[in-house]
Design an enzyme around this catalytic site. Structure first.
Site, PDB file in Angstrom:
ATOM      1  N   ASN A   1      31.517  37.181  40.414  1.00 44.76           N
ATOM      2  CA  ASN A   1      32.854  37.709  40.712  1.00 44.76           C
ATOM      3  C   ASN A   1      33.765  37.231  39.591  1.00 44.76           C
ATOM      4  O   ASN A   1      34.166  36.068  39.566  1.00 44.76           O
ATOM      5  CB  ASN A   1      33.321  37.173  42.079  1.00 44.76           C
ATOM      6  CG  ASN A   1      34.768  37.546  42.355  1.00 44.76           C
ATOM      7  OD1 ASN A   1      35.355  38.379  41.665  1.00 44.76           O
ATOM      8  ND2 ASN A   1      35.355  36.922  43.368  1.00 44.76           N
TER       9      ASN A   1
ATOM     10  N   LYS B   1      36.732  38.018  38.947  1.00 40.13           N
ATOM     11  CA  LYS B   1      38.159  37.955  39.306  1.00 40.13           C
ATOM     12  C   LYS B   1      38.986  38.585  38.172  1.00 40.13           C
ATOM     13  O   LYS B   1      38.501  39.481  37.494  1.00 40.13           O
ATOM     14  CB  LYS B   1      38.572  36.517  39.612  1.00 40.13           C
ATOM     15  CG  LYS B   1      37.626  35.879  40.634  1.00 40.13           C
ATOM     16  CD  LYS B   1      38.142  34.606  41.232  1.00 40.13           C
ATOM     17  CE  LYS B   1      37.110  34.094  42.239  1.00 40.13           C
ATOM     18  NZ  LYS B   1      37.571  32.936  42.984  1.00 40.13           N
TER      19      LYS B   1
ATOM     20  N   HIS C   1      37.723  39.670  50.078  1.00 43.40           N
ATOM     21  CA  HIS C   1      37.724  38.346  49.449  1.00 43.40           C
ATOM     22  C   HIS C   1      38.932  37.559  49.957  1.00 43.40           C
ATOM     23  O   HIS C   1      39.994  38.127  50.195  1.00 43.40           O
ATOM     24  CB  HIS C   1      37.772  38.487  47.923  1.00 43.40           C
ATOM     25  CG  HIS C   1      37.526  37.175  47.237  1.00 43.40           C
ATOM     26  ND1 HIS C   1      38.522  36.238  47.085  1.00 43.40           N
ATOM     27  CD2 HIS C   1      36.408  36.630  46.703  1.00 43.40           C
ATOM     28  CE1 HIS C   1      38.005  35.167  46.479  1.00 43.40           C
ATOM     29  NE2 HIS C   1      36.724  35.391  46.240  1.00 43.40           N
TER      30      HIS C   1
ATOM     31  N   GLU D   1      41.018  35.816  48.524  1.00 46.91           N
ATOM     32  CA  GLU D   1      42.235  35.965  47.710  1.00 46.91           C
ATOM     33  C   GLU D   1      42.965  37.260  48.073  1.00 46.91           C
ATOM     34  O   GLU D   1      44.193  37.334  48.019  1.00 46.91           O
ATOM     35  CB  GLU D   1      41.862  35.902  46.219  1.00 46.91           C
ATOM     36  CG  GLU D   1      41.494  34.464  45.816  1.00 46.91           C
ATOM     37  CD  GLU D   1      40.498  34.326  44.685  1.00 46.91           C
ATOM     38  OE1 GLU D   1      40.265  35.299  43.942  1.00 46.91           O
ATOM     39  OE2 GLU D   1      39.930  33.220  44.544  1.00 46.91           O
TER      40      GLU D   1
ATOM     41  N   GLU E   1      32.260  32.476  52.284  1.00 44.95           N
ATOM     42  CA  GLU E   1      32.995  31.750  51.250  1.00 44.95           C
ATOM     43  C   GLU E   1      34.075  30.891  51.908  1.00 44.95           C
ATOM     44  O   GLU E   1      35.185  31.375  52.168  1.00 44.95           O
ATOM     45  CB  GLU E   1      33.653  32.728  50.274  1.00 44.95           C
ATOM     46  CG  GLU E   1      32.665  33.592  49.513  1.00 44.95           C
ATOM     47  CD  GLU E   1      33.230  34.030  48.177  1.00 44.95           C
ATOM     48  OE1 GLU E   1      32.569  33.805  47.167  1.00 44.95           O
ATOM     49  OE2 GLU E   1      34.355  34.575  48.143  1.00 44.95           O
TER      50      GLU E   1
ATOM     51  N   GLY F   1      36.819  27.803  43.847  1.00 46.97           N
ATOM     52  CA  GLY F   1      37.516  27.388  42.632  1.00 46.97           C
ATOM     53  C   GLY F   1      37.991  25.947  42.663  1.00 46.97           C
ATOM     54  O   GLY F   1      38.789  25.526  41.826  1.00 46.97           O
TER      55      GLY F   1
ATOM     56  N   SER G   1      32.359  27.491  44.562  1.00 54.95           N
ATOM     57  CA  SER G   1      31.939  26.453  43.618  1.00 54.95           C
ATOM     58  C   SER G   1      30.420  26.308  43.518  1.00 54.95           C
ATOM     59  O   SER G   1      29.896  25.207  43.360  1.00 54.95           O
ATOM     60  CB  SER G   1      32.591  25.110  43.958  1.00 54.95           C
ATOM     61  OG  SER G   1      34.005  25.218  43.866  1.00 54.95           O
TER      62      SER G   1
ATOM     63  N   GLY H   1      32.010  32.635  41.197  1.00 56.32           N
ATOM     64  CA  GLY H   1      33.251  32.879  40.467  1.00 56.32           C
ATOM     65  C   GLY H   1      33.200  32.240  39.093  1.00 56.32           C
ATOM     66  O   GLY H   1      32.654  32.791  38.143  1.00 56.32           O
ATOM     67  N   GLY H   2      33.757  31.036  38.992  1.00 54.49           N
ATOM     68  CA  GLY H   2      33.885  30.353  37.704  1.00 54.49           C
ATOM     69  C   GLY H   2      32.609  30.328  36.876  1.00 54.49           C
ATOM     70  O   GLY H   2      32.631  30.615  35.669  1.00 54.49           O
TER      71      GLY H   2
HETATM   72  P1  PGA Z   1      34.119  30.026  42.609  1.00 51.96           P
HETATM   73  O1  PGA Z   1      34.575  31.421  43.270  1.00 51.96           O
HETATM   74  O2  PGA Z   1      32.633  30.118  42.370  1.00 51.96           O
HETATM   75  O3  PGA Z   1      34.907  29.907  41.340  1.00 51.96           O
HETATM   76  O4  PGA Z   1      34.450  28.958  43.599  1.00 51.96           O
HETATM   77  C1  PGA Z   1      33.779  32.096  44.194  1.00 51.96           C
HETATM   78  C2  PGA Z   1      34.497  33.324  44.697  1.00 51.96           C
HETATM   79  O5  PGA Z   1      35.718  33.280  44.899  1.00 51.96           O
HETATM   80  O6  PGA Z   1      33.873  34.384  44.909  1.00 51.96           O
END
Ligand code: PGA
Length: 248
Positions: free
Chosen positions: A9, A11, A94, A96, A166, A172, A211, A232-233
């Site tokens: 992802n 983002k 998601h 967010e 999640e 994050g 994470s 994500g990251g």
């Molecule tokens: P993250 O994000 O791996 O950076 O924690 C995961 C996500 O929001 O899908």
């Protein structure tokens, strides 16, 4: 037997140049992967993904879609448009989007249905906040998020969705749910899915997100109901993303 899915992802990150390097890095580093792989890119770059990834091992998807089919909805992107640029997946609900765009359980359910109808595979995200976990509401919160979707789609559609657990407090932040904590919620989610259709529930891929990194992917992915990751990251660096694919 469920296949593992490792989905990135991105983002709101990337550029034509950065994406080209990332996609080339991922593709050149894949060594007969035994899992499904996808990247969910910002909408302006989906055609770039299509050009770079067509015919290869990496599928691509979007991060959101409109609940509407077409028409006067300025700024919205329809499921059919996502299909048009070759998307296989679309992330729905998601945290967010739920937090910053006020997406309700009902809207998420309707978007899920819209995606399925268009032939996309929605990656439906559920998860609790830290306050909800600390007050013992995790099961109730993710249960309600899942129930809204299950009340909206047909039992036959269960074979067309992916679920992602999640925990909001893990996204994050560098804080990961322990494999046991995640497994507990994944197992609860699968039970919910089974209330709709036992056989189909056994085949739904339930991803963990929050994470997930090369150094914790293996132990998370070893849990019986964790069928992959929404990353994500760590999906923004080819070496990290490839290391997670290898762990899978
Ligand atoms: P993250 O994000 O791996 O950076 O924690 C995961 C996500 O929001 O899908």
């Amino acid at each position: 037997m469920r296949r593992t899915l490792i989905a990135g992802n991105w983002k709101m990150n990337g550029s034509l140049a950065a994406n080209a390097a990332l996609l080339a890095g991922i593709q050149s580093g894949l060594d007969q992967p035994s899992c499904d792989i996808a990247v969910c890119a910002p909408a302006p770059y989906l055609a770039q993904c299509q050009a770079a990834l067509s015919g290869g091992l990496v599928a691509w998807g979007a991060q959101d879609l409109s609940v509407h089919e077409s028409g006067a909805y300025t700024g919205e992107i329809s499921a059919a448009m996502l299909r048009d640029v070759g998307c296989r997946y679309v992330i729905v609900g998601h945290s967010e989007r739920r937090a910053y765009h006020g997406e309700s359980n009902e809207l998420v359910a309707q978007k899920t249905l819209r995606a399925i109808k268009a032939g996309l595979t929605p990656i439906v995200c559920v998860g609790e906040t830290l306050a909800e976990r600390e007050s013992g509401q995790t099961g109730q919160v993710v249960g309600q998020q899942m129930d809204a979707v299950l009340a909206t789609i047909a039992a036959a559609d269960l074979s067309n969705i992916v679920v992602a657990y999640e925990p909001v407090w893990a996204i994050g932040t560098g804080k990961t749910a322990t494999p046991q904590m995640a497994q507990e919620v994944h197992s609860l989610l699968r039970k919910k899915l089974a209330e709709k259709d036992v056989a189909a529930a056994a085949n739904v891929q339930i991803l963990y997100g929050g994470s997930m990194k090369p150094d914790n992917a293996k132990e998370l992915l070893a849990m019986p109901d964790i069928d992959g990751g929404l990353i994500g990251g760590a999906a923004l660096k080819a070496t990290d993303f490839l290391a997670i694919i290898r762990a899978a």
